[in-house]
Write a protein that holds these residues in place. Structure first.
Motif, mmCIF file in Angstrom:
data_model
loop_
_atom_site.group_PDB
_atom_site.id
_atom_site.type_symbol
_atom_site.label_atom_id
_atom_site.label_comp_id
_atom_site.label_asym_id
_atom_site.label_seq_id
_atom_site.Cartn_x
_atom_site.Cartn_y
_atom_site.Cartn_z
ATOM 1 N N UNK A 1 0.848 -1.184 0.000
ATOM 2 C CA UNK A 1 0.000 0.000 0.000
ATOM 3 C C UNK A 1 0.891 1.244 0.000
ATOM 4 N N UNK A 2 0.604 2.134 -0.900
ATOM 5 C CA UNK A 2 1.401 3.350 -1.053
ATOM 6 C C UNK A 2 0.666 4.497 -0.373
ATOM 7 N N UNK A 3 1.391 5.231 0.441
ATOM 8 C CA UNK A 3 0.814 6.358 1.171
ATOM 9 C C UNK A 3 1.678 7.602 0.916
ATOM 10 N N UNK A 4 1.020 8.690 0.699
ATOM 11 C CA UNK A 4 1.710 9.966 0.535
ATOM 12 C C UNK A 4 1.363 10.932 1.652
ATOM 13 N N UNK A 5 0.693 10.425 2.653
ATOM 14 C CA UNK A 5 0.383 11.198 3.858
ATOM 15 C C UNK A 5 0.956 10.446 5.048
ATOM 16 N N UNK B 1 6.980 -9.546 6.031
ATOM 17 C CA UNK B 1 5.650 -9.415 6.624
ATOM 18 C C UNK B 1 4.604 -9.502 5.528
ATOM 19 N N UNK B 2 3.350 -9.644 5.938
ATOM 20 C CA UNK B 2 2.263 -9.784 4.959
ATOM 21 C C UNK B 2 1.912 -8.461 4.294
ATOM 22 N N UNK B 3 2.221 -7.352 4.939
ATOM 23 C CA UNK B 3 1.838 -6.050 4.395
ATOM 24 C C UNK B 3 3.035 -5.099 4.432
ATOM 25 N N UNK B 4 3.067 -4.236 3.451
ATOM 26 C CA UNK B 4 4.089 -3.191 3.363
ATOM 27 C C UNK B 4 3.372 -1.846 3.251
ATOM 28 N N UNK B 5 3.665 -0.950 4.185
ATOM 29 C CA UNK B 5 3.164 0.421 4.122
ATOM 30 C C UNK B 5 4.297 1.301 3.571
ATOM 31 N N UNK B 6 4.201 1.616 2.293
ATOM 32 C CA UNK B 6 5.272 2.339 1.610
ATOM 33 C C UNK B 6 4.921 3.826 1.623
ATOM 34 N N UNK B 7 5.648 4.585 2.447
ATOM 35 C CA UNK B 7 5.397 6.022 2.567
ATOM 36 C C UNK B 7 6.340 6.774 1.627
ATOM 37 N N UNK B 8 5.768 7.691 0.853
ATOM 38 C CA UNK B 8 6.547 8.498 -0.098
ATOM 39 C C UNK B 8 6.639 9.916 0.465
ATOM 40 N N UNK B 9 7.788 10.330 0.994
ATOM 41 C CA UNK B 9 7.918 11.686 1.552
ATOM 42 C C UNK B 9 7.841 12.741 0.444
ATOM 43 N N UNK C 1 8.137 1.260 4.955
ATOM 44 C CA UNK C 1 9.218 1.487 3.989
ATOM 45 C C UNK C 1 9.148 2.934 3.536
ATOM 46 N N UNK C 2 10.305 3.565 3.428
ATOM 47 C CA UNK C 2 10.341 4.938 2.921
ATOM 48 C C UNK C 2 11.765 5.283 2.519
ATOM 49 N N UNK C 3 11.877 6.283 1.662
ATOM 50 C CA UNK C 3 13.180 6.865 1.365
ATOM 51 C C UNK C 3 13.522 7.879 2.452
ATOM 52 N N UNK C 4 14.648 8.525 2.328
ATOM 53 C CA UNK C 4 15.075 9.484 3.339
ATOM 54 C C UNK C 4 14.024 10.583 3.489
#
Length: 403
Positions: free
Chosen positions: A82-86, A228-236, A101-104
């Protein structure tokens, strides 16, 4: 003789040219309309099908620097990505079976980063700067080459990863595991503390779409993100920043609110006063001077004052100064020429011995009226001789005494 008459044209023949012209015009407009509609449809299709520009390591970025390929591999392995931008939504999506997961996150403050990663048991930073490493207390940047390296650590997920060619190495602090390198410089940092795992890797080259298929890059991505079963991918992004920039104080911010209206009011009052008083002045009137003083009268007046004061030296100095200026102009000298230079040039022009005129042009001044009259006569004769020498041809022959 038989006369023949041409039959008048029929009504259908007379209407044929205008109808054909209207048909050609209609066909032309239809062609133009078809071209416009076709161009609009083509532009719309290109706009819809063109991939949106994304930042580096964006899971929805299809370009060379994006990470869509890694996200799709994770989904193929059964991991929900799941991709999140907030940051608020990303933090709310974290549970016990989720990897954050996120970049710097350069757009977040230190408090914002700590608040975001606080509920996560597994956090993976795909890139990190010196400030983030210091905030996490995991290490620092380290020099090293981009040679192929293997895990060389005790983390079980990396046992079958293979070799990678990292672009950046880190120096782990005490208690932090360094993988894919040695104890001094490693490509991956892993910190296990109180059941929380935090990992740092520079994935700009390892996990981007352009390099994911090289070496063991894809295996390393699965090992880090697929536990893990889920990845929360945050995009700063700076659209989701919590850093409040303080604007510096300017002259406008320090000016009281009433000052600008007051200045405008004063300007309007000044303009109104100028218009009010300006209309009373009327047009300009030329006024004739009551007395006109001629230059000759001024000269005679100054001469009478000098004669009354019996100042022969002052009068002689005025006469000599005017004579020197006129002689310099006639001899082609500069205005700033010295009396000696004028005397030398005049001597050369009149063919008389040098030094003859120094006394006249730079010597002592007369002290009485008879000497003044003689002095003025000598200056006049000198100027007359210079004028005469300018118009006479040069007939001078060399004198043996000049040798």
């Amino acid at each position: 003789m038989t006369l023949t008459h041409d039959a008048p044209p029929s009504a259908s023949t007379a209407e044929r040219p205008p109808r054909a012209k209207r048909i050609r015009t209609l066909v032309g407009w239809l062609v133009v309309a078809a071209l416009v509609i076709g161009g609009a449809v083509l532009m719309l299709r290109v706009a819809v099908s063109a991939p949106a520009w994304r930042d580096a390591l964006d899971p929805e970025g299809a370009g060379d620097t994006g990470a869509m390929a890694l996200a799709e591999i994770l989904r193929d392995q059964g991991v929900e990505v799941n991709v999140y931008r907030s940051r608020t939504e990303a933090r709310a999506a974290i549970d016990d079976d989720t990897t954050l997961v996120m970049a710097n996150p350069v757009s977040l403050s230190d408090d914002g980063v700590n608040e975001l990663i606080e509920p996560a048991d597994r956090v993976v930073f795909l890139s990190a700067g010196t400030h983030l490493l210091a905030l996490l207390d995991m290490g620092d940047s380290a020099p090293g080459s981009s040679e192929a390296v293997t895990a060389r650590c005790d983390v079980p997920e990396f046992a079958k990863t293979g070799s990678i060619r990292p672009d950046r190495l880190f120096s782990p602090t005490d208690g932090v595991e360094g993988c894919f390198g040695d104890s001094d410089a490693a490509a991956v940092l892993v910190d296990d503390e109180d059941g929380v795992r935090r990992s740092v890797v520079d994935g700009a080259r390892l996990f981007s779409n352009a390099y994911l298929a090289e070496n063991g890059n894809a295996a390393l991505g699965l090992a880090l993100l697929g536990q893990t079963d889920k990845v929360a991918w945050y995009v700063p992004s700076y659209d989701d920043t919590d850093i409040e920039a303080e604007s510096p104080e300017t002259l406008g911010s320090m000016t009281p609110d009433w000052l600008t209206p007051a200045i405008l009011l004063l300007l309007l009052a000044g303009v109104a006063a100028a218009l009010w008083r300006g209309r009373r002045f009327g047009p300009l009137v030329a006024e004739t001077l009551p007395v006109t003083v001629r230059a000759s009268e001024t000269m005679h007046g100054r001469a009478r004052l000098t004669a009354k004061a019996a100042d022969s030296a002052h009068a002689a100095e005025a006469l000599r100064d005017g004579s020197r200026r006129r002689l310099a102009r006639r001899l082609g000298l500069a205005v700033t020429a010295t009396p000696d230079e004028i005397a030398d040039a005049a001597s050369d022009r009149l063919r008389i011995p040098r030094g003859t005129l120094q006394t006249l042009l730079a010597g002592p001044l007369p002290a009485d009226d008879p000497s003044l009259i003689l002095f003025a006569r000598q200056l006049t004769e000198l100027e007359t001789s210079i004028d005469a020498s300018r118009t006479m041809p040069d007939t001078h022959t060399e004198d043996p005494r000049d040798r």
